[in-house]
Design an enzyme around this catalytic site. Structure first.
Site, PDB file in Angstrom:
ATOM      1  N   LYS A 290       1.134  -1.947  10.587  1.00  0.00           N
ATOM      2  CA  LYS A 290       2.568  -2.035  10.297  1.00  0.00           C
ATOM      3  C   LYS A 290       3.417  -1.837  11.565  1.00  0.00           C
ATOM      4  O   LYS A 290       4.534  -2.332  11.641  1.00  0.00           O
ATOM      5  CB  LYS A 290       2.970  -0.998   9.248  1.00  0.00           C
TER       6      LYS A 290
HETATM    7  C1  LIG Z   1      -0.137  -2.958   4.770  1.00  0.00           C
HETATM    8  C2  LIG Z   1      -1.578  -2.930   5.099  1.00  0.00           C
HETATM    9  C3  LIG Z   1      -2.443  -3.977   4.720  1.00  0.00           C
HETATM   10  C4  LIG Z   1      -1.983  -5.166   3.900  1.00  0.00           C
HETATM   11  O1  LIG Z   1      -1.128  -6.017   4.622  1.00  0.00           O
HETATM   12  P1  LIG Z   1      -0.248  -7.117   3.858  1.00  0.00           P
HETATM   13  O2  LIG Z   1       0.646  -7.686   4.902  1.00  0.00           O
HETATM   14  O3  LIG Z   1       0.531  -6.339   2.809  1.00  0.00           O
HETATM   15  O4  LIG Z   1      -1.158  -8.096   3.253  1.00  0.00           O
HETATM   16  C5  LIG Z   1      -3.765  -3.900   5.108  1.00  0.00           C
HETATM   17  N1  LIG Z   1      -4.249  -2.829   5.795  1.00  0.00           N
HETATM   18  C6  LIG Z   1      -3.446  -1.795   6.157  1.00  0.00           C
HETATM   19  C7  LIG Z   1      -4.043  -0.650   6.899  1.00  0.00           C
HETATM   20  C8  LIG Z   1      -2.089  -1.807   5.843  1.00  0.00           C
HETATM   21  O5  LIG Z   1      -1.314  -0.765   6.201  1.00  0.00           O
END
Ligand SMILES: *Cc1c(COP(=O)(O)O)cnc(C)c1O
Length: 494
Positions: free
Chosen positions: A112
């Protein structure tokens, strides 16, 4: 470059407006009205640059009402100092033709950060263009990773405040510590008694309450959102797919023009959608492989064309993928089938929790995407296997992606060079990772588990996680659902 709504192509806004507004007023998501094209010569040139230059060039194609100076300052502010690896998103070789794109080198050790380190900067510039002199108030309801990444991204950013609500019983001990010890003069965090839905519903209610909006306006403030449907979060994610490709070209693993696969552990469909846009821009991509955990709603959809959220919800060891409504899928559907069909399917999703796309749409989807899912046991087995055989330790989300890829490769015989997106540091999910490689642990607290994982794996715990132990708790409060308004007003002093 203008942006239109997936539900009404008559809505047309600039990139600044798309970012400042977050979502279109009739509920649609903003999408670029055309996809900018990148030539093989440009990709070759990008492979000779670093991440910051790649980001400026790719983002510049989308954020056309930002000046070069504004983009330069947003990109440098986001990526110049906050990442522990000079490559920002390094690519590591796992095996012959298989590579891991490490997206967790930012300040919160989850992918993120790739978007939330830059979104606040883009939002500040965008809001300045759209509505001068207004202080932006970001409200977030989080089940873990997003809240912390948003806090780190927005901390001490001028003209913004950020307030995060998390469910008192719904985040991991490490995630809670990360948020409660958050630094910054413009931040606040509160637990709310309840689950994630309670936090999310409370935030949605505050967002849409007219009286609260008036009270903010009278004090020179306005709400905005940092969630993953904001175009300002998606666009920065396109960059690292180009960057990964360029890294393979630069290291001689592939020749410029060779097609590669991407495998993405998926929840809200944001990360893999960015890969789709990269492909549509001209990046040589063969297949996009969508990996899910036991909440396999996307595997079913991408293989059969039936989206059905009426199913059991599983709590897994990859919690950031525990999602049954993947909001960003709407953008893919728009791109393939247009707004009329999007409206039809989204209203069916709202009323029935289910829709089925037509055969032509499904054919197009299957041409581009492969999909698979695995359960917790398979994920743990993969983490153990890769640690033992390849000397690589992955987190639980990445473990899902690797499992799904290994099965895909065995079933299809597709040996094209492949990049697997790794979305979190294994130290963020120490309990499950440690169980995978060293058996179930008892009687250890979070930090003892982190220490043991470091000892067993021979890896160092990332500094931002290791440092939490000595940080004072700044935000220990927990409110009732009914008190959320007051918490917001108190934080804003209004
Ligand atoms: C948010 C997240 C995901 C999923 O990503 P999306 O963009 O919602 O598909 C996968 N792994 C981690 C560690 C995340 O924080």
């Amino acid at each position: 470059m203008n942006y239109i709504s997936t539900r009404n192509p008559g809505v047309r806004v600039s990139s600044s407006e798309a970012i400042a507004k977050g979502i279109s007023s009739e509920g649609g998501l903003f999408v670029p009205e055309s996809i900018p094209q990148v030539t093989p010569e440009e990709i070759k040139a990008l492979s000779e640059c670093g991440y910051i230059e790649r980001a400026k060039r790719i983002l510049g194609r989308y954020l056309t009402d930002f000046t070069a100076e504004e983009l330069d300052s947003c990109v440098k502010g986001a990526y110049e100092t906050g990442f522990s690896d000079s490559k920002i998103a390094p690519v590591v070789k796992l095996g012959e033709g298989v590579h891991i794109l490490e997206l967790f080198k930012g300040p919160t050790c989850a992918f993120k950060d790739m978007a939330l380190q830059i979104l606040p900067r883009l939002l500040t510039v965008a809001s300045g263009k759209v509505a001068k002199g207004i202080e932006t108030v970001i409200l977030v309801a989080t089940s873990g990773d997003t809240g912390k990444a948003a806090l780190e991204g927005f901390k001490d950013v001028e003209n913004t405040r950020i307030l995060v609500f998390y469910p008192s019983d719904g985040v991991s001990p490490m995630q809670k510590l990360q948020m409660c010890t958050q630094e910054g003069a413009n931040v606040a965090v509160s637990a709310i008694r309840g689950n994630f839905d309670d936090a999310q519903n409370g935030v949605k209610r505050i967002f849409t309450d007219k009286a609260i909006a008036e009270r903010l306006k009278a004090n020179g403030k306005a709400f905005s959102s940092a969630n993953s449907i904001n175009w300002g979060r998606l666009a920065p994610q396109i960059v690292y797919y180009f960057s990964a490709y360029c890294e393979l070209v630069a290291s001689g693993e592939i020749a410029c023009g060779d097609k590669i696969n991407f495998v993405v552990p998926t929840g809200n469909f944001g990360n893999i959608l960015a890969a789709y846009y990269a492909k549509e821009m001209g990046l040589p991509v063969a297949k996009l492989i969508c990996a899910s955990n036991s909440n396999s709603v996307l595997t079913e959809f991408l293989t059969t064309g039936v989206y059905n959220r009426n199913r059991q919800f599983y709590t897994t060891i990859s919690p950031s993928m525990d999602i049954l409504i993947s909001s960003n899928l709407e953008r893919l559907l728009y791109s393939i089938a247009g707004s009329e069909k999007v409206n039809e399917w989204m209203s069916l999703l709202a009323s029935e929790g289910k829709y089925t796309v037509d055969g032509e749409t499904l054919d197009k989807i299957r041409e581009i995407f492969a999909a698979g899912w695995c359960d917790d046991e398979a994920t743990k087995a993969t983490i153990a296997k890769k640690f033992k055989e390849n000397d690589y330790l992955c987190d639980t989300h990445t473990g899902v992606a690797v499992t799904v890829y290994d099965r895909y490769r065995a079933e299809t015989g597709d040996t094209a060079p492949t990049v697997i997106a790794s979305t979190a540091s294994p130290f963020k999910f120490s309990a499950a990772v440690l169980e995978a490689i060293d058996g179930k642990q008892t009687g250890l607290d979070e930090f003892e588990m982190v220490e043991k994982l470091a000892a067993v794996s021979g890896l160092e715990c990332p500094a931002p996680l290791a440092g939490l132990r000595d940080k004072p708790v700044r935000f220990g409060g927990c409110c009732e659902k009914s008190e959320m308004d007051k918490v917001v007003f108190d934080m804003l002093n209004i």
